[in-house]
Design a protein around this motif. Sequence first.
Motif, PDB file in Angstrom:
ATOM      1  N   THR A 113       0.983  -9.931   3.909  1.00 57.43           N
ATOM      2  CA  THR A 113       1.632  -8.653   3.635  1.00 57.43           C
ATOM      3  C   THR A 113       2.897  -8.523   4.486  1.00 57.43           C
ATOM      4  N   SER A 114       3.732  -7.537   4.150  1.00 55.80           N
ATOM      5  CA  SER A 114       4.953  -7.292   4.922  1.00 55.80           C
ATOM      6  C   SER A 114       4.975  -5.894   5.518  1.00 55.80           C
ATOM      7  N   GLY A 115       3.876  -5.137   5.370  1.00 62.54           N
ATOM      8  CA  GLY A 115       3.826  -3.768   5.863  1.00 62.54           C
ATOM      9  C   GLY A 115       2.607  -3.515   6.714  1.00 62.54           C
ATOM     10  N   GLY A 116       2.426  -2.245   7.080  1.00 62.37           N
ATOM     11  CA  GLY A 116       1.296  -1.828   7.892  1.00 62.37           C
ATOM     12  C   GLY A 116       1.382  -0.337   8.145  1.00 62.37           C
ATOM     13  N   PRO A 117       0.447   0.225   8.874  1.00 60.71           N
ATOM     14  CA  PRO A 117       0.473   1.668   9.124  1.00 60.71           C
ATOM     15  C   PRO A 117       1.631   2.133  10.002  1.00 60.71           C
ATOM     16  N   VAL A 118       2.006   1.321  11.018  1.00 63.40           N
ATOM     17  CA  VAL A 118       3.027   1.723  11.991  1.00 63.40           C
ATOM     18  C   VAL A 118       3.929   0.532  12.273  1.00 63.40           C
ATOM     19  N   ASN A 119       5.237   0.753  12.217  1.00 63.49           N
ATOM     20  CA  ASN A 119       6.186  -0.326  12.506  1.00 63.49           C
ATOM     21  C   ASN A 119       6.276  -0.570  14.005  1.00 63.49           C
ATOM     22  N   ILE A 120       6.277  -1.833  14.387  1.00 62.14           N
ATOM     23  CA  ILE A 120       6.376  -2.202  15.799  1.00 62.14           C
ATOM     24  C   ILE A 120       7.800  -2.019  16.318  1.00 62.14           C
ATOM     25  N   ILE A 121       8.793  -2.177  15.436  1.00 58.95           N
ATOM     26  CA  ILE A 121      10.191  -2.091  15.860  1.00 58.95           C
ATOM     27  C   ILE A 121      10.590  -0.623  15.960  1.00 58.95           C
ATOM     28  N   ASN A 122      10.844  -0.169  17.166  1.00 57.55           N
ATOM     29  CA  ASN A 122      11.231   1.215  17.400  1.00 57.55           C
ATOM     30  C   ASN A 122      12.682   1.419  16.963  1.00 57.55           C
ATOM     31  N   ASN A 123      12.941   2.515  16.243  1.00 57.79           N
ATOM     32  CA  ASN A 123      14.300   2.728  15.740  1.00 57.79           C
ATOM     33  C   ASN A 123      15.328   2.925  16.852  1.00 57.79           C
ATOM     34  N   LYS A 124      14.888   3.229  18.061  1.00 64.41           N
ATOM     35  CA  LYS A 124      15.830   3.390  19.179  1.00 64.41           C
ATOM     36  C   LYS A 124      16.401   2.061  19.646  1.00 64.41           C
ATOM     37  N   MET A 125      15.811   0.961  19.174  1.00 61.95           N
ATOM     38  CA  MET A 125      16.348  -0.366  19.485  1.00 61.95           C
ATOM     39  C   MET A 125      17.480  -0.758  18.543  1.00 61.95           C
ATOM     40  N   LEU A 126      17.620  -0.070  17.417  1.00 62.45           N
ATOM     41  CA  LEU A 126      18.449  -0.571  16.328  1.00 62.45           C
ATOM     42  C   LEU A 126      19.896  -0.131  16.411  1.00 62.45           C
ATOM     43  N   ALA A 127      20.788  -1.052  16.048  1.00 66.69           N
ATOM     44  CA  ALA A 127      22.158  -0.723  15.684  1.00 66.69           C
ATOM     45  C   ALA A 127      22.177  -0.507  14.173  1.00 66.69           C
ATOM     46  N   ASN A 128      23.339  -0.166  13.610  1.00 68.86           N
ATOM     47  CA  ASN A 128      23.434  -0.043  12.161  1.00 68.86           C
ATOM     48  C   ASN A 128      23.012  -1.357  11.508  1.00 68.86           C
ATOM     49  N   SER A 129      22.126  -1.269  10.509  1.00 67.60           N
ATOM     50  CA  SER A 129      21.524  -2.450   9.900  1.00 67.60           C
ATOM     51  C   SER A 129      21.630  -2.353   8.384  1.00 67.60           C
ATOM     52  N   SER A 176      -7.245 -16.620 -17.183  1.00 70.11           N
ATOM     53  CA  SER A 176      -7.573 -15.478 -16.330  1.00 70.11           C
ATOM     54  C   SER A 176      -6.361 -14.565 -16.249  1.00 70.11           C
ATOM     55  N   SER A 177      -6.607 -13.309 -15.846  1.00 74.20           N
ATOM     56  CA  SER A 177      -5.518 -12.357 -15.636  1.00 74.20           C
ATOM     57  C   SER A 177      -4.954 -12.445 -14.223  1.00 74.20           C
ATOM     58  N   PHE A 178      -5.563 -13.240 -13.355  1.00 72.38           N
ATOM     59  CA  PHE A 178      -5.152 -13.276 -11.945  1.00 72.38           C
ATOM     60  C   PHE A 178      -3.742 -13.833 -11.791  1.00 72.38           C
ATOM     61  N   SER A 179      -2.971 -13.218 -10.881  1.00 72.11           N
ATOM     62  CA  SER A 179      -1.648 -13.707 -10.515  1.00 72.11           C
ATOM     63  C   SER A 179      -1.320 -13.217  -9.114  1.00 72.11           C
ATOM     64  N   LEU A 180      -0.693 -14.071  -8.315  1.00 66.29           N
ATOM     65  CA  LEU A 180      -0.303 -13.670  -6.971  1.00 66.29           C
ATOM     66  C   LEU A 180       0.773 -12.589  -6.985  1.00 66.29           C
ATOM     67  N   VAL A 181       1.373 -12.327  -8.141  1.00 64.13           N
ATOM     68  CA  VAL A 181       2.389 -11.283  -8.227  1.00 64.13           C
ATOM     69  C   VAL A 181       1.795  -9.904  -7.940  1.00 64.13           C
ATOM     70  N   ASN A 182       0.456  -9.782  -8.022  1.00 59.91           N
ATOM     71  CA  ASN A 182      -0.205  -8.497  -7.789  1.00 59.91           C
ATOM     72  C   ASN A 182      -0.741  -8.342  -6.370  1.00 59.91           C
ATOM     73  N   THR A 183      -0.489  -9.296  -5.516  1.00 57.33           N
ATOM     74  CA  THR A 183      -1.004  -9.233  -4.146  1.00 57.33           C
ATOM     75  C   THR A 183       0.091  -8.745  -3.200  1.00 57.33           C
ATOM     76  N   GLY A 184      -0.268  -8.549  -1.922  1.00 57.81           N
ATOM     77  CA  GLY A 184       0.746  -8.261  -0.915  1.00 57.81           C
ATOM     78  C   GLY A 184       0.729  -6.869  -0.345  1.00 57.81           C
ATOM     79  N   SER A 185      -0.224  -6.024  -0.758  1.00 55.26           N
ATOM     80  CA  SER A 185      -0.320  -4.684  -0.164  1.00 55.26           C
ATOM     81  C   SER A 185      -1.775  -4.414   0.190  1.00 55.26           C
ATOM     82  N   GLY A 186      -1.987  -3.469   1.062  1.00 53.55           N
ATOM     83  CA  GLY A 186      -3.348  -3.103   1.422  1.00 53.55           C
ATOM     84  C   GLY A 186      -3.868  -3.858   2.628  1.00 53.55           C
TER      85      GLY A 186
END
Length: 801
Positions: free
Chosen positions: A203-219, A603-613
Amino acid sequence: MNRTSSLLFFMLFAAFSSAQSITQTIRGKVVDEESKFPLFGVTVRLLSDTTGVTGVVTDQDGAFRFDHVPVGRHQLEFRYLGYEPKIMSNIILGSGKEVVLQVELQEKITVAAEATVKAKNSGGTPNNEMAMISARSFTVDETDRYAGSRGDPSRMVSNYAGVQGANDARNDIVVRGNTPAGVLWRVEGIDIPNPNHFAIPGTSGGPVNIINNKMLANSDFYSGAFPAEFGNAISAVFDLKFRAGNNQKYESSFQFGFMGTEMFTEGPINKKKGSSFLAGYRYSSLALFNALNIDIGTNAVPKYQDGGFKLNFPLKNNAVLSFWGVGGFSTIDILISKQSPSERNIYGENDRDQYFTSWMGVVGSTYSKSFNKKTYMRISTAVSSQNVNAHHDYLFYSPNRDTLYRKEPLLQYTFRLSSWHMHAMINHKFNPKLVMKAGLIGDVQNNYFKDSARALSQVGGNYNLNNWEVRWNANDYALLIRPYAQFKYNAGTRLILNAGVYSQYYTKNGQISGIEPRGGAKYILDSKSNVSLGFGLHSQIQPIYLYYYQPPNTSGPNNPKMGFTKSWHFVAGYNRAIGKGTHLKVESYFQYLYNIPVNDSASSFSLVNTGSGFTRFFPGTLINKGIARNYGVEITIEHYFSRKFFFLLTASLFDAKYQGSDGIWRNTDFNGAYAVNFLATKEFKIKKNSALQVGAKVTTVGGRYYSPADTAASNKVSELVGVDSLKNTLQTKPYFRADLRVSYKWNRPKVSHEFAVDLINVLNVKNVLSLTYAPGAEGGNNIRFDYQLGFLPLFYYRLEF
């Protein structure tokens, strides 16, 4: 002095103090956009409602400075002979922190007498000069200002056209109907693991982002047809930059709120040499809120901490060396055995106790050098690691689930992905018309995956756990190499073209992606409008843990040679200024995905439906023969923050379908068909030094597709099993949510205070999350719907000094 006179004295003192003119400093550096070479003699004008117009000229290092600037919002104008003029708006100046800017100017195609500024650069233009379409920059202010964003870049960009959140409890994003697993995170030029607490492999997400926005420049954020330097992604890209600390003055901030208690500090290491540091740390506050009976979406209490730093050392001859890092640790125990049957839990399954720990970290260095006004080089190296540990105990209840009579170990696993990264890039401007950017990215991976589990069996109405079976047993190395090159050509004053190529080689599957073309064009119709086109072929390796999965009773992994998923992106866009500070953007796109892993049998299975949760996947033998296609149109109307007001209206109409190995076109899990977002913020100035902001957000998205449950099969394996032939034939009701945000900022001499309240789902709408297997669910079939978060009040108090 009696109480009445004391109170009157205090009120008069507060009013007098608020009426005082509080000032701060705006300073920065102006460089060439391509070579990052400092520009000497740039005229910089401060445009202010309170002070009028004042101006300075940059020195030989490109530096400028305005002292004693009243706090509030300001605008800067930059003019330099031979370069396009630039205006920066909405520069927010507070009493507790200087504003330090890095400003890049674009060289004119033909050097002539200085032209009149035609349009203000109000925001949104990507920092990457190679981006022609489906890209925009974002600021730290936006991650705070947008109602419901919680200071999180992922939740903030879910307000953009074509981007939707997948889960209120997580920050996964669905971009143009694609899986969230197709999102790339890049920091300081390095591709990093999932930067979220409680991250699940694949996955690429989660409940809370580790990167604090106070660290960021314009992105920058890219939603499709991204430039050639970005690869191993098929959906979207976050290109994040860490800002350098203040190199002239020590500054700090403290914040306490729902998302955590944090402290940041920055300042000079050596004022004479201009070196600086920036460091911060956050610890979760959720245990306290759980004790106050505030619903945080689960009866289990997530505990997490994270931090980041950047050390910046300017060197001689326009070179800079920096060291940076970010990381976090999180843990949660979901103990169903200690919950009553009526208690809900959206983070875990209700037939087991779960103990979960995760951490990630990346530490790196970046060396950059501007050789002259034509050539710029950057080399970044880093080491990263992501680790997940989990242990489950299965719970054996009486038939009516009112008595727990035993629990036994069910599964345990440790997944660790460690990598050594390198990214070398050179940018060369042959002349004002032609620019080249080329580079090489390399990653050495150490893939460590260990997992054992016990299957559940039923004999005579009684459930038992079988013997332990190994599902992952890997400690392997792999190499991912990615060269790229891209050119930008200004074909006159109206037409801009770019073209590039990218390729990647992965030793795990022994495959080369081939040459992936990328290109784009922008044609300026007049001073208010332009049209743009973009295309590209993009490829991505599969979630790494899936290469090493071995089904029970097999001798080794069943999918070690899975190929890359590939996706063609085609985008056309139209941009127009439709009023002072208001902008219209329309984009239409088509994406064709192929080589998607699907089952080797029908089958109906495809990895296109994965990646969240919060679940991993345990596929059978897969083959790269699946396809999918996404198309849609997106409309954005945005009024940039001016006259104390901002609004953003986005609307998306789209369709996302796929084919599994059975050859039937179906809706993907992420095909909501439409999404509409409206945000607005109004700022009210309170005396001279304080401001009240009131913001609101309304979101509606088409309902989720899901499959009817096969109740008998689900009960047999004690987990949800859908009817394969009816995959995604049912749809939930549309999603609707309204958020409200109120903040108050009070500037005092050398200190600023800010208090904000975010009311998430203020109408407490009950939105469906998913269908789930839940023994003991009402109706007796052990199947029920889980729901998204209800009303959730968030707050923070921030002190900057």
